[in-house]
Design a protein around this motif. Structure first.
Motif, mmCIF file in Angstrom:
data_model
loop_
_atom_site.group_PDB
_atom_site.id
_atom_site.type_symbol
_atom_site.label_atom_id
_atom_site.label_comp_id
_atom_site.label_asym_id
_atom_site.label_seq_id
_atom_site.Cartn_x
_atom_site.Cartn_y
_atom_site.Cartn_z
ATOM 1 N N ARG A 21 0.814 -1.216 0.000
ATOM 2 C CA ARG A 21 0.000 0.000 0.000
ATOM 3 C C ARG A 21 0.846 1.263 0.000
ATOM 4 O O ARG A 21 0.303 2.363 0.011
ATOM 5 C CB ARG A 21 -0.920 0.006 1.231
ATOM 6 C CG ARG A 21 -2.095 -0.950 1.147
ATOM 7 C CD ARG A 21 -2.892 -0.936 2.445
ATOM 8 N NE ARG A 21 -4.198 -1.562 2.312
ATOM 9 C CZ ARG A 21 -4.426 -2.855 2.429
ATOM 10 N NH1 ARG A 21 -3.415 -3.661 2.690
ATOM 11 N NH2 ARG A 21 -5.639 -3.358 2.280
ATOM 12 N N THR A 22 2.156 1.128 0.055
ATOM 13 C CA THR A 22 3.029 2.284 0.199
ATOM 14 C C THR A 22 3.749 2.593 -1.104
ATOM 15 O O THR A 22 3.994 1.706 -1.933
ATOM 16 C CB THR A 22 4.080 2.031 1.297
ATOM 17 O OG1 THR A 22 4.919 0.940 0.908
ATOM 18 C CG2 THR A 22 3.407 1.694 2.616
ATOM 19 N N TYR B 100 4.749 9.566 6.476
ATOM 20 C CA TYR B 100 3.957 9.046 5.355
ATOM 21 C C TYR B 100 3.119 7.842 5.784
ATOM 22 O O TYR B 100 1.942 7.735 5.431
ATOM 23 C CB TYR B 100 4.896 8.668 4.211
ATOM 24 C CG TYR B 100 4.236 7.852 3.120
ATOM 25 C CD1 TYR B 100 3.414 8.449 2.172
ATOM 26 C CD2 TYR B 100 4.431 6.477 3.066
ATOM 27 C CE1 TYR B 100 2.799 7.699 1.190
ATOM 28 C CE2 TYR B 100 3.823 5.718 2.072
ATOM 29 C CZ TYR B 100 3.007 6.341 1.139
ATOM 30 O OH TYR B 100 2.405 5.582 0.171
ATOM 31 N N CYS C 237 -0.786 7.549 3.828
ATOM 32 C CA CYS C 237 -1.452 6.413 3.186
ATOM 33 C C CYS C 237 -2.964 6.498 3.386
ATOM 34 O O CYS C 237 -3.448 7.111 4.335
ATOM 35 C CB CYS C 237 -0.940 5.093 3.762
ATOM 36 S SG CYS C 237 0.822 4.833 3.507
ATOM 37 N N ASN C 238 -3.692 5.845 2.489
ATOM 38 C CA ASN C 238 -5.142 5.741 2.678
ATOM 39 C C ASN C 238 -5.470 4.984 3.957
ATOM 40 O O ASN C 238 -6.450 5.271 4.632
ATOM 41 C CB ASN C 238 -5.775 5.036 1.471
ATOM 42 C CG ASN C 238 -5.685 5.872 0.212
ATOM 43 O OD1 ASN C 238 -5.677 7.100 0.294
ATOM 44 N ND2 ASN C 238 -5.595 5.222 -0.935
#
Length: 669
Positions: free
Chosen positions: A388-389, A447, A452-453
């Protein structure tokens, strides 16, 4: 039972898989099918011979013989003839001097020259020897065996075949700088020696023949019996014949293997089937008498269910990621891209890390996980977290492997390894570089917490998990303990403690200090920064067991003493070191609410030292009776030996948590 065992299809055996795999066609570059003993590309090693590996990534197969690469032009399995050309001479009659090597084969290899092979001598950087041409009227001498190199127009090259060498008048007096002996096809060289010389490049591209010997007779016997030639995986290099029922030493006919004829084979089958069936029935009976059969059945079903759930977790993850899912590798893929796990980068409690190369030449680090318990939730958690990153200070995940009990992660390769190897030896980094690493790590954590979402809390920030690329840009790695949560979620529900001693926030192992949140990463980061400054070394190995080293820092800051840290040689460096120390002390505040978020940490690091204040002294310090500086430490900023017991609502002495927090940061990871 005997009848059933006799009629069970023999193809259901374990060796049938190797027979089936070796029966397939395996293309390699422009060759449609590579026969035994060759292997490479998608063809497994056990279907070939270890010394006949082909590189199938180019426009033509390539084989390495005595450390030299050769382009494979054709393979004739009936005559055991291999036609190859030297790779450095392919479409190039003038390679660099560094690439000039004579082709020599001896008895230690599996090859010998084919009968139709000739020797061609090539000489480079040639000039006419004018001192020997006294009687000539000019320097425009005709050299019939001359060829030019594009790289150097001022000189030329000459070729000499066996026939030209015997005819001295065709070889003028010349002076050459270097020469090399090249093997070529004998028929092709005849054109060069004729009246109309041919093209040297075409002759070199025609290659030359090699005859191989690798269990040729045994392989022919195996093929005639309907088997497939291969190599015994337990004894690399030894021949084995894979048949539809099992593997044999030479062929699928037991007579050639020395076991007798068909009648004996039938007798052996009946005898072993009857004996095996009787033993099986006896064991089942004993097990059922000692323990209900339903228990054995339930255990078997539970094992199948766990494997099914394990695979379902992977499939659900890939479906959830869609097109953004990382590439899934097979264990065979990892075996190829790491060259059989040849180059080991490191080893830890999680497993081993190997250096690898993708088909496009991109370098990667392959982490083979040794822990395979559970249904793979921790593994999928790490894959899901890092997939996800996308940030310059977070390591990039190139792919993963989840195959039965084999699990691995494929990361982008970091040339300088992990930060810990620079902190715990004499060849350390400059303070300026350490400062940039601290800032980059803080940005990476910011971050993860806010960019992130899905918010990601790492829970294992330490030097071993900060990787450095060729420019010493830090990358946060190892998300095995990470937790995913919603962006608005502040407190994380978690059973048990996780992390590394010396870097774990107090609330992680004792909820009386507050709720677990992203501020737990801030504490670990603070301990990391203090470790990077080298201040822990000033306390001394003998004293670290008696004093929590941040207390030593506070005593120096309160009395404005010089920290005299290693590598600090100027006023600017001293200000940078003090800034890092103050930021680290702010990050390790006992109350999570007193710790700054990572965005604020970045601002503090990049801001001015003058605006930074000395933070309150954390309450988890060693007893005041010990004074490492010879001073009365009871005059510190605050009393440090009591903590609020939330269950009783009163101040109670803190025992076990204090001891736990006084552990020095682990160096072993």
């Amino acid at each position: 039972m005997t009848i059933i065992l006799i009629h069970i299809p023999t193809s259901s055996g374990a060796n049938n898989e190797q027979y089936t795999n070796c029966s397939r066609w395996y293309p390699c570059a422009n060759i449609l099918d590579i026969p035994y003993p060759f292997w490479g590309g998608d063809k497994p090693e056990y279907c070939g011979h270890p010394s006949f590996l082909l590189n199938c990534t180019g426009d033509a197969p390539q084989i390495t013989i005595k450390s030299r690469p050769y382009r494979v032009l054709s393979i004739d399995n009936t005559t055991f003839n291999l036609n190859v050309a030297q790779e450095e001479f392919w479409n190039n009659n003038c390679p660099s001097i560094l690439e000039l090597h004579n082709v020599t084969l001896d008895a230690t290899t599996y090859f010998e020259y084919a009968p139709n092979t000739a020797v061609l001598m090539l000489y480079y950087d040639c000039q006419v020897n004018t001192t020997l041409q006294i009687n000539t009227t000019g320097l425009n001498i005709t050299i019939p065996n001359r060829f030019n190199c594009v790289q150097n127009q001022s000189t030329f090259g000459i070729y000499v075949t066996a026939s030209l060498a015997s005819n001295s008048q065709n070889t003028p007096n010349v002076i050459c700088g270097s020469g090399v002996e090249v093997r070529v096809d004998k028929t092709a060289t005849e054109a060069l020696a004729g009246t109309a010389p041919g093209n040297v490049t075409q002759v070199l591209n025609s290659g030359f023949g090699l005859v191989w010997e690798a269990n040729n007779t045994n392989c022919q016997s195996c093929a005639r019996s309907g088997g497939r030639c291969g190599t015994n995986s337990t004894n690399p290099g030894s021949f084995v014949c894979y048949c539809s029922d099992q593997s044999y030493p030479v062929s699928c006919n037991l007579t050639t293997s020395g076991f007798g004829g068909t009648d004996l084979k039938l007798k052996l089958v009946i005898g072993f089937s009857a004996g095996g069936g009787g033993i099986t029935i006896l064991l089942i009976t004993i097990c059922c008498l000692r323990r209900p059969c339903t228990s054995i059945f339930n255990k078997g079903m539970a094992l199948r269910k766990n494997k099914r759930v394990d695979e379902q977790n992977v499939e659900a993850f890939l479906k959830d990621c869609g097109s953004l899912a990382p590439k899934r590798y097979t264990y065979s893929d990892l075996h190829k891209l790491t060259s059989s796990f040849k180059d080991k980068l490191g080893q830890g409690g999680y497993g081993d890390v190997y250096k690898g190369k993708l088909s496009d030449g991109h370098l990667v680090a392959v982490k083979i996980l040794s822990e395979t318990k559970g249904n793979g939730e921790d593994f999928i958690n790490e894959v899901a977290s890092i997939s996800r990153t996308s940030h310059v200070n977070v390591v990039a995940l190139m792919g993963f492997c989840h195959e039965s009990n084999r699990r691995a992660l494929v990361y982008d390769f970091m040339a300088n390894g992990s930060l810990d190897k620079f902190l715990y030896n004499e060849c350390g980094l400059e303070l300026r570089t350490l400062y940039q690493i601290a800032v980059g790590t803080a940005r990476g954590l910011e971050y993860l917490h806010r960019g992130c979402n899905t918010k990601i809390v790492h829970f294992d920030i330490k030097p071993q998990n900060i990787l450095l690329d060729e420019d010493f840009c830090p990358k946060i790695s190892d998300f095995g303990l990470a937790k995913l949560c919603q962006r608005k979620q502040s407190i994380i529900s978690m059973m048990g403690a996780r992390g590394t001693a010396g870097y774990i926030a107090p609330e992680v192992f004792c909820r009386a200090f507050g709720g677990v949140s992203h501020k737990s990463d801030v504490y670990s980061y603070g301990m990391l920064v203090l470790e990077m400054t080298g201040v822990r070394e000033k306390v001394g190995v003998a004293k670290t067991s008696e004093i929590y080293f941040p207390e030593w820092i506070y005593d120096h800051l309160e009395h404005d003493r010089d920290l005299t840290l290693r590598g600090v040689n100027s006023t600017e460096e001293e200000e940078t070191a003090r800034k890092m120390i103050l930021v680290g002390l702010w990050c390790i505040q006992t109350n999570p609410l007193d710790r700054p978020p990572m965005g604020r940490v970045v601002d503090m690091l990049e801001g001015s030292l003058q605006v930074l204040q000395i933070p309150p002294k954390p309450i988890l310090f060693s007893p005041a009776s010990h004074d490492p500086l010879g001073q009365d430490s009871s005059k510190s900023l605050s009393s440090s030996n009591n903590v609020l017991d939330m269950s009783k609502g009163s101040l109670q002495p803190l025992q076990f948590p204090l001891k736990a927090l006084q552990l020095s940061p682990s160096r072993s990871g």
